[in-house]
Design an enzyme around this catalytic site. Structure first.
Site, mmCIF file in Angstrom:
data_model
loop_
_atom_site.group_PDB
_atom_site.id
_atom_site.type_symbol
_atom_site.label_atom_id
_atom_site.label_comp_id
_atom_site.label_asym_id
_atom_site.label_seq_id
_atom_site.Cartn_x
_atom_site.Cartn_y
_atom_site.Cartn_z
ATOM 1 N N SER A 192 0.866 -1.180 0.000
ATOM 2 C CA SER A 192 0.000 0.000 0.000
ATOM 3 C C SER A 192 0.896 1.222 0.000
ATOM 4 O O SER A 192 2.080 1.142 0.353
ATOM 5 C CB SER A 192 -0.867 0.003 1.266
ATOM 6 O OG SER A 192 -1.484 1.260 1.477
ATOM 7 N N TYR A 237 -1.856 0.094 10.998
ATOM 8 C CA TYR A 237 -1.822 -0.364 9.609
ATOM 9 C C TYR A 237 -0.544 0.078 8.901
ATOM 10 O O TYR A 237 0.105 -0.719 8.220
ATOM 11 C CB TYR A 237 -3.040 0.190 8.872
ATOM 12 C CG TYR A 237 -3.133 -0.250 7.435
ATOM 13 C CD1 TYR A 237 -3.289 -1.588 7.094
ATOM 14 C CD2 TYR A 237 -3.076 0.687 6.399
ATOM 15 C CE1 TYR A 237 -3.381 -1.990 5.764
ATOM 16 C CE2 TYR A 237 -3.177 0.299 5.077
ATOM 17 C CZ TYR A 237 -3.329 -1.039 4.767
ATOM 18 O OH TYR A 237 -3.413 -1.431 3.448
#
Length: 243
Positions: A131, A144
């Site tokens: 990501s 995250y």
């Protein structure tokens, strides 16, 4: 089976499902792994692939999955996700534990277990979907972003360790992709999830799958090391134009 085998984790929906379909269209026999076996079986039937239950947070589940995959040319580490958006001060350790188990240790387990088979293929490829959170940090996202930073570091380390071996290594770093990612992050709150993409044309799962399929179908001497993709309206994790 004459078709080369591609293993895709987190393949029951979203980017994983789209990638399974894209690789099947490119001539791969796709082995789909995820926890939701009922969904996997339906997708596998449509792409003439193989569905095998897989929980990347469980060492025993991963071991059973690997035993059922006799050989492989491509591994797409796609299983992952986020839980919550708490500040460091309010961090939920269970959320952190799940994110690290899924994104980091899950990637480690599958990659470590399949590497001998990828090498034996004579032309292997490890694709890891991380990501833009793998190189950015943003408020209330430390669990995250830290997990994605670690997953990215694991993947990038492979690039050097596999020099001289017939295995390519590609990291795919998407920005905003509208899947069930945000619904899962917000524990099923669809209204809150929808607000993430309000006023933006986000990437789709198919957009990311197209990039993965492109990377693994390049000539074997071509290694696309790192592919970052975002919607036109997104400059960074925290800068988005909403029309």
């Amino acid at each position: 089976m004459n078709r080369p085998i591609a293993v895709v984790t987190g393949a029951s929906a979203g980017i994983g499902e789209a990638t399974a379909r894209a690789l099947a269209a490119e001539g791969f026999h796709v082995v789909l792994g995820a926890r939701r076996l009922d969904l996997l079986k339906g997708i596998a039937a449509e792409v003439d692939g193989t569905a095998i239950e897989l929980d990347v947070t469980s060492a025993s589940s991963v071991a059973a999955f690997l035993d059922a995959v006799p050989k492989a040319k491509v591994l797409v580490n796609n299983a992952g996700g986020a839980r919550g958006m708490a500040s460091v001060a309010d961090a939920d350790e269970d959320h952190w534990r799940w994110m690290w188990e899924t994104n980091v240790l899950g990637t480690l387990r599958l990659t470590k277990g399949l590497l001998p088979k990828l090498i034996d293929s004579g032309d292997g490829h490890v694709v890891t979907v991380t990501s833009i959170a793998a190189f950015e940090a943003y408020d209330n996202g430390s669990g995250y972003t830290s997990a994605k930073h670690a997953q990215s570091a694991l993947h990038r380390t492979l690039r050097g360790e596999l020099l001289g071996q017939p295995v390519r290594v590609t990291e795919v770093l998407p920005g905003m992709v509208e899947t069930d990612f945000s619904v899962n992050r917000f524990d099923g709150d669809t209204t809150r999830a929808a607000a993430v993409y309000q006023g933006v044309v986000p990437l789709t799962a198919d957009d990311v799958a197209d990039v993965i399929a492109f990377a693994v179908t390049r000539p074997s001497h071509v290694n696309l090391d790192r592919i970052e993709l975002k919607p036109r309206a997104q400059a960074s994790a925290s800068r988005v134009h909403r029309g």
